[in-house]
Design an enzyme around this catalytic site. Structure first.
Site, mmCIF file in Angstrom:
data_model
loop_
_atom_site.group_PDB
_atom_site.id
_atom_site.type_symbol
_atom_site.label_atom_id
_atom_site.label_comp_id
_atom_site.label_asym_id
_atom_site.label_seq_id
_atom_site.Cartn_x
_atom_site.Cartn_y
_atom_site.Cartn_z
ATOM 1 N N ARG A 111 0.861 -1.187 0.000
ATOM 2 C CA ARG A 111 0.000 0.000 0.000
ATOM 3 C C ARG A 111 0.894 1.232 0.000
ATOM 4 N NH1 ARG A 111 2.418 2.102 3.738
ATOM 5 N NH2 ARG A 111 0.823 3.704 3.782
ATOM 6 N N ASP A 134 -1.877 10.882 -2.067
ATOM 7 C CA ASP A 134 -2.330 9.842 -2.999
ATOM 8 C C ASP A 134 -2.730 10.412 -4.346
ATOM 9 O OD1 ASP A 134 -2.833 8.732 -0.134
ATOM 10 O OD2 ASP A 134 -2.706 7.011 -1.484
HETATM 11 O O1 MRU Z 1 -4.496 3.282 2.137
HETATM 12 P P1 MRU Z 1 -3.009 3.464 2.025
HETATM 13 O O2 MRU Z 1 -2.250 2.945 3.203
HETATM 14 O O3 MRU Z 1 -2.484 2.954 0.696
HETATM 15 O O4 MRU Z 1 -2.853 5.029 2.031
HETATM 16 C C1 MRU Z 1 -1.571 5.576 2.029
HETATM 17 C C2 MRU Z 1 -1.561 7.009 2.301
HETATM 18 O O5 MRU Z 1 -2.557 7.693 2.355
HETATM 19 C C3 MRU Z 1 -0.238 7.613 2.367
HETATM 20 O O6 MRU Z 1 -0.184 8.625 3.308
HETATM 21 C C4 MRU Z 1 0.007 8.156 0.951
HETATM 22 O O7 MRU Z 1 -0.146 7.124 0.015
HETATM 23 C C5 MRU Z 1 1.294 8.631 0.753
HETATM 24 S S1 MRU Z 1 2.341 7.293 0.420
HETATM 25 C C6 MRU Z 1 3.813 7.985 0.123
#
Ligand code: MRU
Length: 349
Positions: free
Chosen positions: A50, A239
């Site tokens: 993730r 994201d």
């Molecule tokens: O749901 P996730 O864990 O994939 O979400 C990740 C995040 O929101 C992070 O803060 C974001 O992707 C930045 S990753 C460098």
């Protein structure tokens, strides 16, 4: 900048994809190996890997993996099979734009191939290039970002934007690492980041591994520590960043940004340009992933909410650009007016 002690979230090894299962961290370091692209796509959905850039890298390798199993000898038939593989990955998680950009690059690379064998080879090379570019971008972001961090800083971060999320040095955590190496950061407050606890499980684990002093807090404590003057700045990842500078990031980021502004604490976003989506005008257009209610009614596998209760689970929120002090990219530090700066970095290729 040192990254010898980083955990590798995703790797291409001898024609297969290896993931470090992030759902098992921090207590178990379980390596999973994928020879079937559909299983890898499921692993992305289940968040075994993730974080926006790491999802993009994993999907790129997954597309190369899926292509390697396509039997068609005729180019057009092969490309139709490839499209099916690509669609499987783009259906996994809707918010992080890195996934869609990686998929588009892989499609483009595939179309340049003259034969199935040539396409397969080009796809592997393109996925490796996407990974390499993310690694390079991370280091540049860390260098630029560290210039914003004051001497003796205590930084607050939300979710996890370290090596695990980026398949490189880290974005928000990369800035913190670089500033710590320069002797500027004395400590980090990590929001636990409900519901899936990326802050408690992953950020705390990475910072501990890098010997950066970390204090874990619940999400609801952030305002308390800002008001008490304990936080020098906030640094988070992203994201999806859209044309006007609005930023989608893990649910709870918006509240942190509003609290930071209210308390006069600079709020920085660190992200590669692969996270910029100039096709959307404002954050209102960003698709927000809705995840299962069980992620809210349980912690780990333990249920604490009453049976039959409804729960909501939007996985991301959008922080309007006017709460953001700067966006740190590998092409430099962007400030208002974001629309102009974003147009410049996107058009610079
Ligand atoms: O749901 P996730 O864990 O994939 O979400 C990740 C995040 O929101 C992070 O803060 C974001 O992707 C930045 S990753 C460098």
């Amino acid at each position: 900048m040192k990254n010898a002690k980083d955990m590798k979230p995703v790797e291409w090894v001898a024609g297969k994809v290896r993931l470090l299962d992030q759902t098992a961290l921090p207590h178990r370091k379980r390596i999973l190996e994928y020879a079937d692209y559909r299983e890898l796509a499921m692993a992305i959905r289940e968040m075994k890997v993730r974080g926006a850039p790491a999802i993009g890298v994993a999907a790129a390798y997954g597309i190369a993996l899926g292509a390697s199993a396509i039997k068609a000898a005729e180019r057009d038939v092969f490309l139709r099979g490839l499209e099916e593989v690509i669609n499987t990955f783009t259906a996994t998680r809707p918010t992080a734009v890195n996934l869609f950009k990686a998929a588009a690059r892989m499609r483009e690379a595939g179309r340049k191939g003259a034969s199935p064998a040539d396409i397969k080879e080009r796809l592997v090379q393109e996925a490796l290039a996407i990974h390499r570019e993310e690694e390079e971008a991370n280091k540049l972001i860390a260098g630029y970002g560290a210039t914003l961090v004051p001497q003796g800083a205590t930084v607050l971060t939300h979710c996890n934007a370290g090596s695990l999320a980026t398949a490189g040095y880290g974005t928000a955590l990369g800035v913190i690492r670089a500033a710590h190496e320069q002797g500027k950061v004395v400590g980090v407050f990590a929001d636990e980041t409900r519901p899936l606890l990326q802050g408690a499980r992953l950020t705390a684990c990475e910072l501990q591994q890098w010997a950066i002093p970390v204090t874990l807090i619940t999400d609801s404590m952030a305002g308390y520590f800002m008001k008490a003057g304990k936080i020098s700045c906030v640094i988070v990842g992203a994201d999806r960043i859209v044309a006007n500078g609005d930023v989608a990031n893990k649910i709870g980021t918006y509240s942190v940004a509003v609290l930071a502004t209210e308390n006069g604490v600079p709020f920085y976003v660190a992200a590669p340009t692969s996270t910029i989506d100039p096709s959307l005008a404002t954050g209102d257009e960003i698709p927000i992933e809705e995840r299962a209610e069980e992620e809210v009614t349980t912690i780990g596998k333990k249920r604490f909410a009453p049976r039959g209760i409804r729960a909501a689970n939007p996985a991301f929120d959008v922080t309007p650009h006017y709460y953001i002090s700067a966006i740190i990219t590998e092409k430099g530090i962007l400030r208002e007016p974001y629309a102009d700066r974003i147009r410049e970095v996107v058009s610079s290729g």
